[in-house]
Design a protein around this motif. Structure first.
Motif, PDB file in Angstrom:
ATOM      1  N   ARG A 182      10.329 -43.169  13.339  1.00  0.00           N
ATOM      2  CA  ARG A 182      10.084 -44.569  12.992  1.00  0.00           C
ATOM      3  C   ARG A 182      11.378 -45.198  12.486  1.00  0.00           C
ATOM      4  NH1 ARG A 182       5.875 -44.942   8.526  1.00  0.00           N
ATOM      5  NH2 ARG A 182       7.701 -44.610   7.189  1.00  0.00           N
ATOM      6  N   GLU A 183      11.610 -46.440  12.875  1.00  0.00           N
ATOM      7  CA  GLU A 183      12.807 -47.135  12.418  1.00  0.00           C
ATOM      8  C   GLU A 183      12.448 -48.507  11.870  1.00  0.00           C
ATOM      9  OE1 GLU A 183      15.720 -48.499  15.198  1.00  0.00           O
ATOM     10  OE2 GLU A 183      14.244 -48.897  16.786  1.00  0.00           O
ATOM     11  N   GLY A 184      13.175 -48.918  10.865  1.00  0.00           N
ATOM     12  CA  GLY A 184      13.013 -50.261  10.338  1.00  0.00           C
ATOM     13  C   GLY A 184      13.677 -51.258  11.267  1.00  0.00           C
ATOM     14  N   VAL A 185      13.006 -52.356  11.500  1.00  0.00           N
ATOM     15  CA  VAL A 185      13.502 -53.363  12.430  1.00  0.00           C
ATOM     16  C   VAL A 185      13.984 -54.601  11.693  1.00  0.00           C
ATOM     17  CG1 VAL A 185      12.874 -54.872  14.346  1.00  0.00           C
ATOM     18  CG2 VAL A 185      11.985 -52.541  14.259  1.00  0.00           C
ATOM     19  N   ALA A 186      13.157 -55.076  10.764  1.00  0.00           N
ATOM     20  CA  ALA A 186      13.486 -56.318  10.054  1.00  0.00           C
ATOM     21  C   ALA A 186      12.673 -56.366   8.777  1.00  0.00           C
ATOM     22  CB  ALA A 186      13.182 -57.538  10.924  1.00  0.00           C
ATOM     23  N   CYS A 187      13.123 -57.215   7.851  1.00  0.00           N
ATOM     24  CA  CYS A 187      12.357 -57.419   6.625  1.00  0.00           C
ATOM     25  C   CYS A 187      12.621 -58.816   6.102  1.00  0.00           C
ATOM     26  CB  CYS A 187      12.672 -56.364   5.574  1.00  0.00           C
ATOM     27  SG  CYS A 187      14.385 -56.356   4.998  1.00  0.00           S
ATOM     28  N   GLY A 228      12.756 -65.989   0.919  1.00  0.00           N
ATOM     29  CA  GLY A 228      12.634 -65.721   2.352  1.00  0.00           C
ATOM     30  C   GLY A 228      13.888 -65.200   3.014  1.00  0.00           C
ATOM     31  N   SER A 229      14.736 -64.508   2.260  1.00  0.00           N
ATOM     32  CA  SER A 229      15.915 -63.907   2.891  1.00  0.00           C
ATOM     33  C   SER A 229      15.479 -62.821   3.848  1.00  0.00           C
ATOM     34  CB  SER A 229      16.834 -63.315   1.823  1.00  0.00           C
ATOM     35  OG  SER A 229      17.326 -64.322   0.976  1.00  0.00           O
ATOM     36  N   THR A 230      16.194 -62.719   4.941  1.00  0.00           N
ATOM     37  CA  THR A 230      15.813 -61.754   5.971  1.00  0.00           C
ATOM     38  C   THR A 230      16.943 -60.785   6.271  1.00  0.00           C
ATOM     39  OG1 THR A 230      16.530 -63.176   7.790  1.00  0.00           O
ATOM     40  CG2 THR A 230      14.250 -63.417   7.034  1.00  0.00           C
ATOM     41  N   TYR A 231      16.540 -59.698   6.865  1.00  0.00           N
ATOM     42  CA  TYR A 231      17.484 -58.695   7.347  1.00  0.00           C
ATOM     43  C   TYR A 231      16.931 -58.163   8.651  1.00  0.00           C
ATOM     44  CZ  TYR A 231      19.453 -54.080   8.095  1.00  0.00           C
ATOM     45  OH  TYR A 231      20.037 -52.981   8.671  1.00  0.00           O
ATOM     46  N   ASP A 232      17.795 -57.926   9.623  1.00  0.00           N
ATOM     47  CA  ASP A 232      17.347 -57.231  10.829  1.00  0.00           C
ATOM     48  C   ASP A 232      18.446 -56.307  11.319  1.00  0.00           C
ATOM     49  OD1 ASP A 232      19.036 -59.172  12.163  1.00  0.00           O
ATOM     50  OD2 ASP A 232      17.340 -60.531  12.113  1.00  0.00           O
ATOM     51  N   VAL A 233      18.021 -55.274  11.994  1.00  0.00           N
ATOM     52  CA  VAL A 233      18.964 -54.257  12.450  1.00  0.00           C
ATOM     53  C   VAL A 233      19.758 -54.792  13.645  1.00  0.00           C
ATOM     54  CG1 VAL A 233      17.576 -52.356  11.585  1.00  0.00           C
ATOM     55  CG2 VAL A 233      17.242 -53.153  13.932  1.00  0.00           C
ATOM     56  N   ILE A 244      12.067 -62.829  11.832  1.00  0.00           N
ATOM     57  CA  ILE A 244      10.939 -62.594  10.941  1.00  0.00           C
ATOM     58  C   ILE A 244      10.751 -63.827  10.068  1.00  0.00           C
ATOM     59  CG2 ILE A 244      12.392 -61.444   9.204  1.00  0.00           C
ATOM     60  CD1 ILE A 244      10.004 -59.614   8.579  1.00  0.00           C
ATOM     61  N   SER A 245       9.493 -64.180   9.813  1.00  0.00           N
ATOM     62  CA  SER A 245       9.191 -65.327   8.962  1.00  0.00           C
ATOM     63  C   SER A 245       7.891 -65.054   8.230  1.00  0.00           C
ATOM     64  CB  SER A 245       9.083 -66.607   9.796  1.00  0.00           C
ATOM     65  OG  SER A 245       8.035 -66.507  10.742  1.00  0.00           O
ATOM     66  N   ARG A 246       7.624 -65.864   7.205  1.00  0.00           N
ATOM     67  CA  ARG A 246       6.398 -65.662   6.454  1.00  0.00           C
ATOM     68  C   ARG A 246       5.752 -67.002   6.129  1.00  0.00           C
ATOM     69  NH1 ARG A 246       7.824 -62.083   1.740  1.00  0.00           N
ATOM     70  NH2 ARG A 246       5.675 -62.472   1.112  1.00  0.00           N
ATOM     71  N   PHE A 250      16.176 -60.298  -1.954  1.00  0.00           N
ATOM     72  CA  PHE A 250      16.652 -59.557  -0.797  1.00  0.00           C
ATOM     73  C   PHE A 250      15.610 -58.511  -0.429  1.00  0.00           C
ATOM     74  CE2 PHE A 250      17.762 -55.518  -2.724  1.00  0.00           C
ATOM     75  CZ  PHE A 250      17.899 -55.840  -4.052  1.00  0.00           C
ATOM     76  N   CYS A 251      15.809 -57.865   0.689  1.00  0.00           N
ATOM     77  CA  CYS A 251      14.873 -56.840   1.133  1.00  0.00           C
ATOM     78  C   CYS A 251      15.648 -55.712   1.798  1.00  0.00           C
ATOM     79  CB  CYS A 251      13.835 -57.415   2.095  1.00  0.00           C
ATOM     80  SG  CYS A 251      14.534 -58.007   3.655  1.00  0.00           S
ATOM     81  N   SER A 252      14.953 -54.625   1.999  1.00  0.00           N
ATOM     82  CA  SER A 252      15.545 -53.485   2.677  1.00  0.00           C
ATOM     83  C   SER A 252      14.469 -52.756   3.460  1.00  0.00           C
ATOM     84  CB  SER A 252      16.178 -52.523   1.681  1.00  0.00           C
ATOM     85  OG  SER A 252      16.595 -51.335   2.317  1.00  0.00           O
ATOM     86  N   VAL A 253      14.820 -52.288   4.632  1.00  0.00           N
ATOM     87  CA  VAL A 253      13.871 -51.479   5.403  1.00  0.00           C
ATOM     88  C   VAL A 253      13.905 -50.025   4.938  1.00  0.00           C
ATOM     89  CG1 VAL A 253      13.938 -52.980   7.426  1.00  0.00           C
ATOM     90  CG2 VAL A 253      15.559 -51.057   7.254  1.00  0.00           C
ATOM     91  N   ASN A 254      14.716 -49.725   3.950  1.00  0.00           N
ATOM     92  CA  ASN A 254      14.821 -48.360   3.441  1.00  0.00           C
ATOM     93  C   ASN A 254      13.981 -48.108   2.195  1.00  0.00           C
ATOM     94  OD1 ASN A 254      16.751 -47.492   5.418  1.00  0.00           O
ATOM     95  ND2 ASN A 254      18.300 -48.670   4.321  1.00  0.00           N
TER      96      ASN A 254
END
Length: 125
Positions: A45-50, A56-61, A70-72, A105-109
């Motif tokens: 499994r891999e993180g793609v985005a958060c 609403g800050s985002t991160y994507d690989v 990604i949005s909310r 901020f966010c992290s997929v980890n």
């Protein structure tokens, strides 16, 4: 009952688009960062985005950068991931997950608290 439910997966041709939705029930997403993850057959499994809970800050690989967004919508208690220019290597089961953290901020980890059951995305001609 705390639950995350993904929807919007399906079969699409290369270059096509899909929008995944992640709906929360039993809790409010306002206090949670949300991540999207995927798992392809035979792969980890891999993180793609958060997306963060505040601001609403985002991160994507790198592999999806410029293609996935990604949005909310906290009013609807939902998170979305718009996927454009899909490639066969994007084929996987996609999961959303929620981590209770009030942060800009966010992290997929992170160790996410709640997980959905997944939705299949297949990119093939």
């Amino acid at each position: 009952q705390v639950q995350l439910v993904e929807s919007g997966g399906g079969l699409v041709q290369p270059g096509g688009s899909l929008r995944l939705s992640c709906a929360a029930s039993g809790f409010t997403l306002d206090y949670y960062a949300i991540g999207w993850f995927r798992q392809a057959p035979g792969k980890e499994r891999e993180g793609v985005a958060c997306i963060s809970s505040i601001g609403g800050s985002t991160y994507d690989v790198d592999s999806v950068k410029g293609r996935f967004t990604i949005s909310r919508d906290n009013a609807k208690n939902k998170v979305y991931m718009q996927m454009n220019s899909l490639k066969p290597e994007d084929t996987a089961v996609y999961y959303c997950a929620a981590e209770k953290i009030r942060n800009r901020f966010c992290s997929v980890n992170w160790e996410y608290d709640y997980w959905g059951q997944g939705t299949q995305v297949t990119v093939s001609s």
